[in-house]
Design a protein around this motif. Structure first.
Motif, short mmCIF file in Angstrom:
data_model
loop_
_atom_site.label_atom_id
_atom_site.label_comp_id
_atom_site.label_asym_id
_atom_site.label_seq_id
_atom_site.Cartn_x
_atom_site.Cartn_y
_atom_site.Cartn_z
N PHE A 66 44.69 48.60 62.28
CA PHE A 66 44.57 47.24 61.73
C PHE A 66 44.09 47.29 60.28
O PHE A 66 44.63 46.61 59.41
N LEU A 67 43.09 48.11 60.01
CA LEU A 67 42.53 48.22 58.66
C LEU A 67 43.57 48.70 57.66
O LEU A 67 43.70 48.14 56.56
N ILE A 68 44.32 49.70 58.03
CA ILE A 68 45.34 50.23 57.11
C ILE A 68 46.46 49.21 56.90
O ILE A 68 46.93 49.04 55.78
N ARG A 69 46.86 48.50 57.95
CA ARG A 69 47.86 47.44 57.79
C ARG A 69 47.35 46.35 56.86
O ARG A 69 48.07 45.88 55.97
N LEU A 70 46.10 45.93 57.06
CA LEU A 70 45.51 44.89 56.22
C LEU A 70 45.51 45.31 54.76
O LEU A 70 45.96 44.57 53.88
N SER A 112 47.28 47.64 53.31
CA SER A 112 48.64 47.81 52.80
C SER A 112 49.18 46.48 52.28
O SER A 112 49.77 46.42 51.19
N ILE A 113 48.95 45.43 53.03
CA ILE A 113 49.38 44.09 52.60
C ILE A 113 48.63 43.68 51.34
O ILE A 113 49.22 43.18 50.38
N LEU A 114 47.32 43.87 51.34
CA LEU A 114 46.51 43.49 50.18
C LEU A 114 46.90 44.29 48.94
O LEU A 114 47.02 43.73 47.84
N LEU A 115 47.12 45.59 49.10
CA LEU A 115 47.49 46.42 47.95
C LEU A 115 48.85 46.01 47.39
O LEU A 115 49.04 45.99 46.17
N ASP A 116 49.79 45.69 48.26
CA ASP A 116 51.09 45.20 47.79
C ASP A 116 50.92 43.94 46.97
O ASP A 116 51.51 43.79 45.90
N ASP A 117 50.08 43.02 47.47
CA ASP A 117 49.86 41.77 46.75
C ASP A 117 49.13 42.02 45.43
O ASP A 117 49.49 41.45 44.40
N LEU A 118 48.13 42.87 45.45
CA LEU A 118 47.37 43.15 44.23
C LEU A 118 48.23 43.82 43.15
O LEU A 118 48.01 43.60 41.97
N ALA A 119 49.19 44.61 43.57
CA ALA A 119 50.07 45.31 42.62
C ALA A 119 51.21 44.42 42.12
O ALA A 119 51.89 44.77 41.16
N ILE A 137 42.12 47.33 43.91
CA ILE A 137 43.09 48.38 44.22
C ILE A 137 42.36 49.70 44.44
O ILE A 137 42.65 50.44 45.39
N SER A 138 41.39 50.02 43.59
CA SER A 138 40.60 51.25 43.76
C SER A 138 39.87 51.26 45.10
O SER A 138 39.85 52.27 45.80
N ILE A 139 39.26 50.14 45.44
CA ILE A 139 38.56 50.03 46.72
C ILE A 139 39.54 50.21 47.87
O ILE A 139 39.26 50.93 48.83
N GLY A 140 40.69 49.56 47.78
CA GLY A 140 41.70 49.67 48.84
C GLY A 140 42.19 51.09 49.04
O GLY A 140 42.33 51.55 50.18
N ILE A 141 42.41 51.79 47.95
CA ILE A 141 42.84 53.19 48.05
C ILE A 141 41.76 54.03 48.71
O ILE A 141 42.04 54.86 49.59
N TRP A 142 40.50 53.80 48.33
CA TRP A 142 39.41 54.55 48.96
C TRP A 142 39.33 54.25 50.45
O TRP A 142 39.15 55.16 51.26
#
Length: 119
Positions: free
Chosen positions: A51-55, A57-64, A79-84
């Motif tokens: 669930f966390l990785i799916r969440l 992934s969606i957020l990173l797509d939107d942020l980018a 984005i840095s936080i999401g990658i970590w």
């Protein structure tokens, strides 16, 4: 009449999106807390990490996305936080780490920041 109703929907959309994001973080935190109690390698751990990785992934797509309206510095930080987070989730999945606490704490901080935007 229809135009004013449509305008109200558009005005409420960011609020609705923030509410949905906050609910997703609430769900993720609940799953991570269950995983912390059950431990790595359990069904709870797998479910929470998925669930966390799916969440994120969606957020990173939107942020980018070029259409994202957040300030560039904030976007870059998130984005840095999401990658970590994704990397840390992988470390737990691979049993290179065994604590969900950092993921829970960061998720709470971000969720609480979303609450602050609604005030």
């Amino acid at each position: 009449m229809y135009q004013s109703a449509y305008a109200e929907v558009l005005d409420e959309r960011p609020q609705t999106m923030r509410d949905s994001e906050r609910e997703a973080f609430d769900r993720s935190i609940a799953l991570l807390e269950a995983a912390e109690r059950a431990g790595p390698g359990t069904r709870e751990a797998a479910e929470s990490l998925h669930f966390l990785i799916r969440l994120w992934s969606i957020l990173l797509d939107d942020l980018a996305s070029p259409g994202n309206s957040l300030a560039p510095d904030l976007r870059a930080g998130l984005i840095s936080i999401g990658i970590w987070i994704v990397k840390e989730a992988d470390r737990i999945r691979l049993e290179e780490a065994d604590s969900f606490v950092p993921l829970i704490e960061i998720s709470r901080t971000i969720r609480d920041g979303l609450k602050g935007q609604n005030s």
